[in-house]
Each structure stands twice: as structure tokens, then as C-alpha cells.
Design a protein around this motif. Sequence first.
Motif, PDB file in Angstrom:
ATOM      1  N   ILE A 100       1.317  11.201  -2.321  1.00 40.50           N
ATOM      2  CA  ILE A 100       0.290  11.728  -2.678  1.00 40.50           C
ATOM      3  C   ILE A 100      -0.703  11.694  -1.778  1.00 40.50           C
ATOM      4  N   ILE A 101      -1.446  13.110  -1.181  1.00 40.19           N
ATOM      5  CA  ILE A 101      -2.262  13.185  -0.187  1.00 40.19           C
ATOM      6  C   ILE A 101      -3.667  13.207  -0.622  1.00 40.19           C
ATOM      7  N   ALA A 102      -4.603  12.461  -0.405  1.00 43.80           N
ATOM      8  CA  ALA A 102      -5.836  12.896  -1.075  1.00 43.80           C
ATOM      9  C   ALA A 102      -6.622  13.291   0.185  1.00 43.80           C
ATOM     10  N   GLY A 103      -8.040  14.073  -0.100  1.00 48.79           N
ATOM     11  CA  GLY A 103      -8.926  14.276   0.778  1.00 48.79           C
ATOM     12  C   GLY A 103      -8.388  15.392   1.660  1.00 48.79           C
ATOM     13  N   ILE A 104      -7.595  16.285   1.440  1.00 53.29           N
ATOM     14  CA  ILE A 104      -7.280  17.555   2.322  1.00 53.29           C
ATOM     15  C   ILE A 104      -7.335  18.554   1.252  1.00 53.29           C
ATOM     16  N   SER A 105      -7.994  19.574   1.753  1.00 57.17           N
ATOM     17  CA  SER A 105      -8.433  20.858   0.957  1.00 57.17           C
ATOM     18  C   SER A 105      -7.374  21.811   1.465  1.00 57.17           C
ATOM     19  N   ILE A 106      -6.566  22.579   0.636  1.00 59.88           N
ATOM     20  CA  ILE A 106      -5.809  23.558   0.975  1.00 59.88           C
ATOM     21  C   ILE A 106      -6.394  24.732   1.021  1.00 59.88           C
ATOM     22  N   GLU A 107      -6.451  25.686   2.171  1.00 60.14           N
ATOM     23  CA  GLU A 107      -7.380  26.741   2.236  1.00 60.14           C
ATOM     24  C   GLU A 107      -6.366  27.924   1.929  1.00 60.14           C
ATOM     25  N   ASN A 108      -5.251  27.822   2.410  1.00 56.22           N
ATOM     26  CA  ASN A 108      -4.286  28.959   2.438  1.00 56.22           C
ATOM     27  C   ASN A 108      -3.014  28.530   2.225  1.00 56.22           C
ATOM     28  N   LEU A 109      -2.201  29.713   1.695  1.00 61.77           N
ATOM     29  CA  LEU A 109      -0.656  29.201   1.578  1.00 61.77           C
ATOM     30  C   LEU A 109      -0.177  30.117   2.787  1.00 61.77           C
ATOM     31  N   ILE A 110       1.116  29.654   2.973  1.00 64.98           N
ATOM     32  CA  ILE A 110       1.981  30.067   4.035  1.00 64.98           C
ATOM     33  C   ILE A 110       2.905  31.164   3.446  1.00 64.98           C
ATOM     34  N   VAL A 111       2.654  32.294   3.696  1.00 62.13           N
ATOM     35  CA  VAL A 111       3.350  33.345   2.899  1.00 62.13           C
ATOM     36  C   VAL A 111       4.147  34.330   3.929  1.00 62.13           C
ATOM     37  N   ARG A 112       5.629  34.646   3.982  1.00 60.87           N
ATOM     38  CA  ARG A 112       6.119  35.213   4.657  1.00 60.87           C
ATOM     39  C   ARG A 112       7.217  36.184   3.840  1.00 60.87           C
ATOM     40  N   GLU A 113       6.804  37.325   3.930  1.00 61.32           N
ATOM     41  CA  GLU A 113       7.720  38.474   3.538  1.00 61.32           C
ATOM     42  C   GLU A 113       7.447  38.373   1.977  1.00 61.32           C
ATOM     43  N   GLY A 114       6.307  38.125   1.576  1.00 63.88           N
ATOM     44  CA  GLY A 114       5.993  38.102   0.177  1.00 63.88           C
ATOM     45  C   GLY A 114       6.517  36.754  -0.497  1.00 63.88           C
ATOM     46  N   ARG A 115       7.174  35.812   0.268  1.00 62.59           N
ATOM     47  CA  ARG A 115       7.497  34.482  -0.258  1.00 62.59           C
ATOM     48  C   ARG A 115       6.428  33.349   0.016  1.00 62.59           C
ATOM     49  N   VAL A 116       6.393  32.551  -1.008  1.00 65.55           N
ATOM     50  CA  VAL A 116       5.177  31.412  -0.589  1.00 65.55           C
ATOM     51  C   VAL A 116       6.283  30.229   0.008  1.00 65.55           C
ATOM     52  N   CYS A 117       5.878  29.822   1.216  1.00 61.43           N
ATOM     53  CA  CYS A 117       6.658  28.958   1.913  1.00 61.43           C
ATOM     54  C   CYS A 117       6.016  27.564   2.271  1.00 61.43           C
ATOM     55  N   GLY A 118       4.708  27.439   1.634  1.00 57.95           N
ATOM     56  CA  GLY A 118       4.127  26.101   1.778  1.00 57.95           C
ATOM     57  C   GLY A 118       2.409  26.428   2.021  1.00 57.95           C
ATOM     58  N   VAL A 119       1.791  25.249   2.356  1.00 61.33           N
ATOM     59  CA  VAL A 119       0.338  25.243   2.454  1.00 61.33           C
ATOM     60  C   VAL A 119      -0.174  25.054   3.843  1.00 61.33           C
ATOM     61  N   ILE A 120      -1.447  25.618   3.755  1.00 61.32           N
ATOM     62  CA  ILE A 120      -2.111  25.378   5.189  1.00 61.32           C
ATOM     63  C   ILE A 120      -3.510  24.802   4.779  1.00 61.32           C
ATOM     64  N   ALA A 121      -3.704  23.565   5.724  1.00 62.45           N
ATOM     65  CA  ALA A 121      -5.024  23.029   5.503  1.00 62.45           C
ATOM     66  C   ALA A 121      -5.637  22.799   7.080  1.00 62.45           C
ATOM     67  N   GLY A 122      -6.359  23.461   7.676  1.00 70.13           N
ATOM     68  CA  GLY A 122      -7.028  23.265   8.937  1.00 70.13           C
ATOM     69  C   GLY A 122      -5.629  24.020   9.810  1.00 70.13           C
ATOM     70  N   ASP A 123      -5.429  23.288  10.953  1.00 74.15           N
ATOM     71  CA  ASP A 123      -4.351  23.438  11.963  1.00 74.15           C
ATOM     72  C   ASP A 123      -3.171  23.364  11.028  1.00 74.15           C
ATOM     73  N   ASP A 124      -2.958  22.278  10.079  1.00 75.44           N
ATOM     74  CA  ASP A 124      -1.725  21.791   9.599  1.00 75.44           C
ATOM     75  C   ASP A 124      -1.130  22.758   8.614  1.00 75.44           C
ATOM     76  N   GLU A 125       0.068  22.828   8.880  1.00 73.56           N
ATOM     77  CA  GLU A 125       1.074  23.420   7.875  1.00 73.56           C
ATOM     78  C   GLU A 125       1.913  22.584   7.234  1.00 73.56           C
ATOM     79  N   LEU A 126       2.321  22.753   5.941  1.00 73.41           N
ATOM     80  CA  LEU A 126       3.303  21.849   5.434  1.00 73.41           C
ATOM     81  C   LEU A 126       3.998  23.010   4.635  1.00 73.41           C
ATOM     82  N   GLU A 127       5.391  22.645   4.706  1.00 74.78           N
ATOM     83  CA  GLU A 127       6.515  23.685   4.206  1.00 74.78           C
ATOM     84  C   GLU A 127       7.258  22.998   3.100  1.00 74.78           C
ATOM     85  N   ALA A 128       7.461  23.997   1.920  1.00 71.70           N
ATOM     86  CA  ALA A 128       8.140  23.449   0.804  1.00 71.70           C
ATOM     87  C   ALA A 128       8.936  24.696   0.233  1.00 71.70           C
ATOM     88  N   ASN A 129      10.146  24.335  -0.524  1.00 72.94           N
ATOM     89  CA  ASN A 129      10.844  25.534  -1.397  1.00 72.94           C
ATOM     90  C   ASN A 129       9.922  26.060  -2.399  1.00 72.94           C
TER      91      ASN A 129
END
Lengths: 430, 97
Positions: free
Chosen positions: A125-154
Motif C-alpha cells: 500500500i502506497i499512500a500520499g501519491i497522486s497518479i496524474e497519468n497512465l503509461i499508455v503504449r500503442e493503446g495498451r495501459v502499462c502502468g501509472v505516472i506520478a510526477g517523475d516516477d513511473e510504475l509498470e504493471a501487467n
Amino acid sequence: MSEDKFDAIVVGGGLAGTVAAYLMANAGLEVVLIERGNFPGSKNMTGGRLYTHSIEKIIPGFTAEAPLERKITRECVTMLTDDSAVGLDYRSTRLGKQGSDSYSVLTSVLDQWLADKAEEAGAQIIAGISIENLIVREGRVCGVIAGDDELEANVTILADGANSLLAQKIGMRAEFKPSQVAVGVKELIRLPASVIEDRFCSSDGEGTASLFVGSPTAGSIGGGFLYTNKESVSLGIVATLSTLVEGNRSAPAMLEALKRHHAVAPLIKNGKLLEYSGHIVLEGGYDMIPKLIGDGVLVVGDGAGFCMNLGYAVRGMDLAIASAECAAKAVIEASGQGDFSAESLAVYRTLLEQGFVLKDMKTYRRFPHFMDSTPRLFDEYPRLAADTMEEMFVVDGRPSIPLRKAVMPHLKRIGIGTLIKDVRKGLGSL
Amino acid sequence: MMEYVDVDEKLAVDKFYVDEDNAHIVLRELGPGDMMQFHTLELACPAGLYECLPDGTVRFDYAGCLECGTCRILCGTTILEKWEFPRGTFGVEYRYG
């Protein structure tokens, strides 16, 4: 943040998010839940009643263990005019039986408890982080973006609530119309448990769910609600934005009007305000459900528009929980196959359709339109009820006229044809 | 006339972490033609943050925002220049919910 790729990222620590994280972690998936507030639940508010059938199946013993408030054993629906209240009051030992029981809840407290369960099951559980955008590659969502950080998931599960900007950003849902959205405003009012039990005639630990329609919302589609908690009362109003903004009474003023109504004021007398909250409610029903599934992404809970307002009962939390379960199952299955495309995740929709979520949403599909197209429900019908009661119960010594004749002018004000049509339309939509 | 409610008094019991460096909602400069839009926010905002003063000027403060999104839905494409959720950790914190 970690460079590693997760099996699933859940955005949002409400009921749907915590339950999805819990189930996926339990199945051995690597799950991270990201919450923008300081703890899961910190941004969440609800009217206050949870039907526990869906969660009890997921967490056996939930009802005994979870921080619930009161078991609802009394249901009231009351029509209000400025000077009257006409109501239905249903008390039954049939209410609250195991399997069909419901409880008043304080959702911030409950969500923290569920997040702890998810964490115990192995979710991060990570609290206090707002996800502003999703990582989208070729129409596929690959994770989340918070500030300069990216986190990927299936798979990314969007559980970011009714006002889900993420679903909108990736084109999964259209902008809301003001006729599809209501605003809810609530006061949590502290009262001693003994006072609550006396005022609401309830036994120890039992509670009341009460809905109001009529004068407080000043003609706008909407109404009031009251749920008794252990040592507080949740009192609020909900008003549809399209009609609210055409009127002359603000949302906070509607709540004040409800509070000072003579049928409500004695119930909260000497209460102390503990918290003031606001939230949107998606009331468009089945027809406003967004795209639920994309490549690598699912939308659950409030964000998916899973909410039903039937006038006499309001449901959302049990739908959020059940949708989270369907989503978690879909992700678990997809993980087994190593395929996270929309086609593979489509089992989410199949499960929603097989279970009660989409069945119930479909059953009551026409109800939002019925409310929209029948403004009399919020104004003239409460007045008709109050005037009829007056003819029946006010005795002043003048020679009586038969009730059927006395009521006729009140009925004619609305029009008997209109009344019959409204009743048919209403029954047809329920 | 709209009936006045002292919402600030109610918001005072809530817990807020106000992000002083970043307004998450920004109202654009209003012209006379925008007052109808502004009035809808005056009616709908549960926190009463949009206020039209007797001298005709308007007041808006993002501190006290309950983050419901009502104003975004009503005026996100008209008189609001920006609507975002507050940055992580900031904003309202419900203890009960």
C-alpha cells in the motif's frame, strides 16, 4: 519507486480498490495499491449504508470483525412539505437477517480496515501519491505516472472514484452531463448511543435508515438521508446538478432546510458536528456505464458508475465490492494465461453480467429517466400526501365532507390522468 | 435571494492539509457574461467556496475544497482554468467519511 513490474496496480484506496487488491494479493499476485490521500479511505465519504452480502462472501466473518456501526432494522421513507411529514416506517425481524443484512458505516474507517486486510494478504500500500497519468503504449495501459516516477504493471485497475479523471484521460468515459450527476452533502453529528436508541426506538446496536423527499431540495430532483451510527447520525442531502442549478437553494442550504424541518430537528437536537463532507453521486445508471475494459486496464466501483438510486434505497458500496471481485478474478485468470489484452480481460464483463451487478443495473435501467421526467415526485406528490393527511386527521368541528370529495381538489391540481401515468411509469421502471 | 449558509463554520471541524504552493482549482478572469456560470457553482458547491459578494465581485478559495468535482462537471470547460485533484497528501482528510 521500484523498477520492477507488478502484476497489478490498483489506483485508489476505497472499497473497490482495497477489495481488488486483497483478492489479487491473496491469489499470490504482486499487487500495489496507490492512494492519493494520507491513508486509504481518507478521501472517501458515503451516505452511510453497506449491504454486506457481497463482502461477506469475500471475507467470511466480515460482519463480526469489521468496524461497522449499526445493523439496520428499521427503514423509513418520508415525504416532506414545509409544514408536514408523511412517511412509511418499516420495522421487521425480516430486516437484518444474516445474508441480507445491512449496516451503517463510516467509510474512511472501514476502508482503512480493508486496506490492512489487503496488506496482510501481501499487497503493498502506497499512500500520499497522486497518479496524474497512465503509461499508455500503442493503446495498451502499462502502468501509472506520478510526477517523475513511473510504475509498470501487467494490469492497472482504476478504482479512483466517481470523479475518475484517469478513465476520462484515456478515453474510457465521456464527460458527465449534469443530469447524470448529483452532489451529496453530509453532516456527521455526534449524539450519545442511548440518545440515538431512544430517539429512533432501536435496540442496542440496531439502527435506522431513513430517506426523505420533498421540500428541503426545493423542487430539485434529490432528497435527504439519515443513517444512525453507534454514536453519531449521518444526515445529508443529494441533489441532481441539472435541477439544482436551475433553482434558488444551494446544496448547503438544502441540508440546512432538512436539518431545521420539524420532523428532523428533534432527532439531531443537541448533536455536535463531527465532520462535514461532500461527494458526487453518479445517478445515470446503466446508460452511463463507461467502457470497462481496455488493454491492460479495468475500471471498477464508483468510477464505473456502479450506483443505483431507487428513491427508497440507494446502493453503491455492495456493487463496488462485487465489481472489484469480478475484476480481481479476471486479472487472476489473465495472469494464468499471461495475456492482458482487452479480449483476455473481457471475462470481467462476463462475471459482472453473470452476477448481480449488471443484472440489477439493467433491471433498473429506466428508473433514472423516470425521476428525470417526473419532477412532481419532488414537489407536488409530497404536497398531495400532506393535503390528504390533513383531510383525514385534522378535525375542527366544521361539518365533514366525504374524504373522496375532500381529496378531489388536491388530486385535480396534479390531474388524475397525470397521476395514473406517473404511477404506471414508476412501476414500469422498478 | 439565495439563502446564506455559514459553511466555513462547518468546514472548520474538518481536517485539511492546504497546499499553499499550488492551487488545484483556478478560476479564470470573469467577464459579465460569466456570472450565470458562476452562479451555478454558488448553488452547487457543497463547501460554499464560490461566493458572489453584494458589491458584485466574486470570491473563490480552493482551501476548504471537499474535492467532489461538482464544479468541474458544471464549469470545467467554461469558467474554470484548471481543475485537478490536490497533490498527494494534500487536501481534505476524512476521519470518518
